[in-house]
Design a protein around this motif. Structure first.
Motif, PDB file in Angstrom:
ATOM      1  N   PHE A 117      46.121  46.720  46.599  1.00  0.00           N
ATOM      2  CA  PHE A 117      47.215  46.583  47.597  1.00  0.00           C
ATOM      3  C   PHE A 117      46.954  45.652  48.648  1.00  0.00           C
ATOM      4  N   LEU A 118      47.772  44.711  49.139  1.00  0.00           N
ATOM      5  CA  LEU A 118      47.717  43.824  50.199  1.00  0.00           C
ATOM      6  C   LEU A 118      48.262  44.178  51.349  1.00  0.00           C
ATOM      7  N   THR A 119      47.478  43.931  52.450  1.00  0.00           N
ATOM      8  CA  THR A 119      48.018  44.072  53.913  1.00  0.00           C
ATOM      9  C   THR A 119      49.255  43.127  54.168  1.00  0.00           C
ATOM     10  N   GLU A 120      50.124  43.437  55.401  1.00  0.00           N
ATOM     11  CA  GLU A 120      51.179  42.318  55.701  1.00  0.00           C
ATOM     12  C   GLU A 120      50.621  40.940  55.905  1.00  0.00           C
ATOM     13  N   GLU A 121      49.430  40.982  56.497  1.00  0.00           N
ATOM     14  CA  GLU A 121      48.942  39.474  56.866  1.00  0.00           C
ATOM     15  C   GLU A 121      48.399  38.721  55.721  1.00  0.00           C
ATOM     16  N   GLU A 122      47.677  39.692  54.674  1.00  0.00           N
ATOM     17  CA  GLU A 122      47.426  39.034  53.433  1.00  0.00           C
ATOM     18  C   GLU A 122      48.359  38.585  52.459  1.00  0.00           C
ATOM     19  N   TYR A 123      49.454  39.597  52.487  1.00  0.00           N
ATOM     20  CA  TYR A 123      50.686  38.958  51.790  1.00  0.00           C
ATOM     21  C   TYR A 123      51.326  37.825  52.277  1.00  0.00           C
ATOM     22  N   ARG A 124      51.366  37.505  53.717  1.00  0.00           N
ATOM     23  CA  ARG A 124      51.836  36.053  54.217  1.00  0.00           C
ATOM     24  C   ARG A 124      50.792  34.976  53.790  1.00  0.00           C
ATOM     25  N   GLU A 125      49.512  35.227  53.917  1.00  0.00           N
ATOM     26  CA  GLU A 125      48.631  34.171  53.829  1.00  0.00           C
ATOM     27  C   GLU A 125      48.704  33.818  52.297  1.00  0.00           C
ATOM     28  N   GLN A 126      48.862  34.803  51.313  1.00  0.00           N
ATOM     29  CA  GLN A 126      48.748  34.518  49.906  1.00  0.00           C
ATOM     30  C   GLN A 126      50.224  33.874  49.546  1.00  0.00           C
ATOM     31  N   GLY A 127      51.262  34.136  50.018  1.00  0.00           N
ATOM     32  CA  GLY A 127      52.590  33.501  49.903  1.00  0.00           C
ATOM     33  C   GLY A 127      52.558  32.098  50.410  1.00  0.00           C
ATOM     34  N   GLU A 128      51.954  31.980  51.431  1.00  0.00           N
ATOM     35  CA  GLU A 128      52.007  30.453  51.877  1.00  0.00           C
ATOM     36  C   GLU A 128      51.093  29.500  51.085  1.00  0.00           C
ATOM     37  N   THR A 129      50.004  30.081  50.597  1.00  0.00           N
ATOM     38  CA  THR A 129      48.988  29.523  49.697  1.00  0.00           C
ATOM     39  C   THR A 129      49.617  29.185  48.454  1.00  0.00           C
ATOM     40  N   GLU A 130      50.147  29.977  47.866  1.00  0.00           N
ATOM     41  CA  GLU A 130      50.884  30.019  46.557  1.00  0.00           C
ATOM     42  C   GLU A 130      52.007  28.906  46.477  1.00  0.00           C
ATOM     43  N   THR A 131      52.794  29.042  47.607  1.00  0.00           N
ATOM     44  CA  THR A 131      53.989  28.284  47.939  1.00  0.00           C
ATOM     45  C   THR A 131      53.453  26.727  47.941  1.00  0.00           C
ATOM     46  N   ILE A 132      52.392  26.325  48.728  1.00  0.00           N
ATOM     47  CA  ILE A 132      51.766  25.132  48.644  1.00  0.00           C
ATOM     48  C   ILE A 132      51.364  24.590  47.328  1.00  0.00           C
ATOM     49  N   ARG A 133      50.657  25.447  46.490  1.00  0.00           N
ATOM     50  CA  ARG A 133      50.077  24.939  45.100  1.00  0.00           C
ATOM     51  C   ARG A 133      51.086  24.770  44.536  1.00  0.00           C
ATOM     52  N   ALA A 134      52.231  25.601  44.424  1.00  0.00           N
ATOM     53  CA  ALA A 134      53.206  25.376  43.478  1.00  0.00           C
ATOM     54  C   ALA A 134      53.977  24.071  43.724  1.00  0.00           C
ATOM     55  N   LEU A 135      54.166  23.496  44.998  1.00  0.00           N
ATOM     56  CA  LEU A 135      54.784  22.309  45.271  1.00  0.00           C
ATOM     57  C   LEU A 135      53.942  21.496  44.814  1.00  0.00           C
ATOM     58  N   GLU A 136      52.728  21.313  45.151  1.00  0.00           N
ATOM     59  CA  GLU A 136      51.819  20.243  44.596  1.00  0.00           C
ATOM     60  C   GLU A 136      51.946  20.150  43.106  1.00  0.00           C
ATOM     61  N   GLU A 137      51.950  21.162  42.284  1.00  0.00           N
ATOM     62  CA  GLU A 137      52.079  21.064  40.834  1.00  0.00           C
ATOM     63  C   GLU A 137      53.509  20.475  40.581  1.00  0.00           C
ATOM     64  N   LEU A 138      54.585  20.897  41.424  1.00  0.00           N
ATOM     65  CA  LEU A 138      55.745  20.145  40.927  1.00  0.00           C
ATOM     66  C   LEU A 138      55.996  18.775  41.335  1.00  0.00           C
ATOM     67  N   ARG A 139      55.308  18.191  42.339  1.00  0.00           N
ATOM     68  CA  ARG A 139      55.296  16.852  42.652  1.00  0.00           C
ATOM     69  C   ARG A 139      54.402  16.185  41.405  1.00  0.00           C
ATOM     70  N   SER A 140      53.197  16.737  41.143  1.00  0.00           N
ATOM     71  CA  SER A 140      52.445  16.179  39.908  1.00  0.00           C
ATOM     72  C   SER A 140      53.274  16.019  38.794  1.00  0.00           C
ATOM     73  N   LEU A 141      53.969  17.097  38.597  1.00  0.00           N
ATOM     74  CA  LEU A 141      54.951  17.064  37.272  1.00  0.00           C
ATOM     75  C   LEU A 141      55.888  16.014  37.396  1.00  0.00           C
ATOM     76  N   CYS A 142      56.545  15.885  38.588  1.00  0.00           N
ATOM     77  CA  CYS A 142      57.621  14.721  38.686  1.00  0.00           C
ATOM     78  C   CYS A 142      56.969  13.299  38.655  1.00  0.00           C
ATOM     79  N   ARG A 143      55.740  13.231  38.951  1.00  0.00           N
ATOM     80  CA  ARG A 143      54.994  11.736  38.874  1.00  0.00           C
ATOM     81  C   ARG A 143      54.631  11.426  37.623  1.00  0.00           C
ATOM     82  N   ASN A 144      54.773  12.435  36.651  1.00  0.00           N
ATOM     83  CA  ASN A 144      54.352  12.003  35.385  1.00  0.00           C
ATOM     84  C   ASN A 144      55.052  11.127  34.692  1.00  0.00           C
TER      85      ASN A 144
END
Length: 420
Positions: free
Chosen positions: A301-328
């Protein structure tokens, strides 16, 4: 050359005169009698003398040391006198002969032979021997088993226990082992004789036996306690071997057919020898099973701070994957542009621009950030609900008080005091 009556199973004989009786063993081996015994009971209302008769009339014809000792003791041992006695005959053992001498020939005595198909004492000895053999290694390291074994050794083999206690005062090892052999022979015969006459000894000399057991048992425990438990690996191994040897004796005494005892002892030795390779194989199988077994998921179980940090990290990673896919080169860019409302903004995002504009970020903070209208609405709604609950509870309590006052007004004073 004796003129004795031969006993058979289920016989019930009444006699008034002095007579000799013998039971001849059946030499045919039957496995259903492996824990079976015969009980010969002699009962009378008057005193009689019971005299066991040795099969060998001359002690010089004895084949073993035990037979010679038994024959020699029976010459000097006085036959027992009582009104009731019994003999437990072990199946496939030696033939039993005894003589009955009644003191009064006016009252008859009765000799009966009964079979007990399952002797509990034999079964207990057999099971105890098997368990003792297989758990001897762990029992030899137990302090309680060490003290208990010392007490039993002191009670049953007093000479051996005394010799072991004063071992350090004997200078030569050869002298010690010679004395140990003699002490063991004497102790084994004492145990054999005690087993054969335990019922008579208990009925006639009960207090002497209790005194002997109590005195020797306490002394043995005190000596073992002073010596302390076993510590060296050599002494523990010797104690283990002694327990296993005792287990073999229990197994042999726990069955009536010697061949069965030999077979069980051989199987126990083989199983003990095969224990190490079987244990290694089982350990290997368990390791392989754990290797192929799927790992169990562990939830955290994550704390509030861990949940916010993980959300930001996963959002950045997903956006980078979307950019690389569109550049293909395989991405259908023209089809995507025809379906988008802002193709220029999408192109800027693919080239590295943020996915939201500064105006959108400011509007989100004003709506959901600290001091936003959304947060104020949530706080005010929660506070209003709590105030409504408090007011409702106060109204309900006031109504109950009014009802109680009306009830006291309606009930006369004496009855009201009784109810209260």
């Amino acid at each position: 050359g004796r003129n004795c009556s031969f006993l058979q199973e289920m016989d019930v004989i009444q006699n008034q005169d002095e007579a000799c009786y013998c039971y001849v063993q059946n030499r045919t081996v039957r496995l259903q009698y492996v824990w079976s015994t015969l009980q010969v009971e002699v009962k009378s209302t008057e005193m009689f003398r019971f005299e066991p008769l040795s099969e060998a009339s001359n002690c010089r014809n004895s084949e073993t040391v035990f037979e010679f000792a038994a024959c020699a003791v029976q010459i000097f041992w006085k036959p027992q006198t009582s009104r009731e006695t019994s003999i437990s005959i072990k199946e496939y053992g030696e033939d039993i002969c005894f003589k009955i001498q009644p003191f009064s020939k006016t009252k008859p005595y009765t000799v009966s032979v009964k079979r007990e198909m399952l002797d509990g004492k034999l079964l207990f000895l057999f099971v105890a021997g098997i368990l003792l053999f297989h758990f001897a290694s762990s029992l030899s390291r137990s302090t309680k088993v060490f003290y208990l074994s010392g007490i039993i050794l002191g009670v049953l083999a007093l000479l051996v226990f005394v010799l072991l206690t004063f071992k350090r005062f004997i200078p030569r090892h050869s002298t010690f082992w010679i004395l140990m052999s003699g002490c063991w022979m004497s102790s084994l015969y004492f145990m054999y004789y005690f087993k054969e006459n335990v019922q008579w000894l208990w009925s006639e000399h009960r207090y002497y036996l209790l005194g002997y057991f109590l005195a020797v048992g306490i002394t043995s425990f005190a000596i073992c306690y002073q010596h302390g438990p076993l510590t060296t690996e050599l002494s523990i191994n010797l104690f283990t071997w002694m327990l296993q040897l005792t287990a073999f004796v229990l197994i042999y005494c726990g069955v009536t057919i010697p061949q069965v005892a030999y077979a069980v002892i051989a199987v126990s030795l083989c199983s003990k020898g095969l224990g190490y390779p079987l244990g290694a194989a089982w350990h290997r199988v368990r390791k392989m099973k754990n290797h192929f077994k799927p790992k169990k998921l562990v939830f955290k179980f994550l704390t509030e701070e861990e949940y916010r940090e993980q959300g930001e990290t996963e959002t950045i990673r997903a956006l980078e994957e979307l950019r690389s896919l569109c550049r293909n080169s395989d991405f259908p860019s023209w089809l995507a542009i025809t379906r988008l409302q802002s193709p220029r903004r999408f192109a800027a995002f693919v080239l590295g621009s943020p996915h939201i504009s500064p105006a959108e970020a400011k509007a989100h903070d004003e709506e959901y950030g600290i001091g936003s209208s959304f947060l104020e609405e949530q706080l005010f709604e929660t506070r209003a609900e709590s105030e409504q609950d408090v007011s409702a509870n106060s109204i309900y309590e006031e109504e109950e008080e009014e009802e109680d006052n009306e009830m006291h007004k309606q009930i006369p004073f004496p009855y009201a005091t009784e109810l209260l």
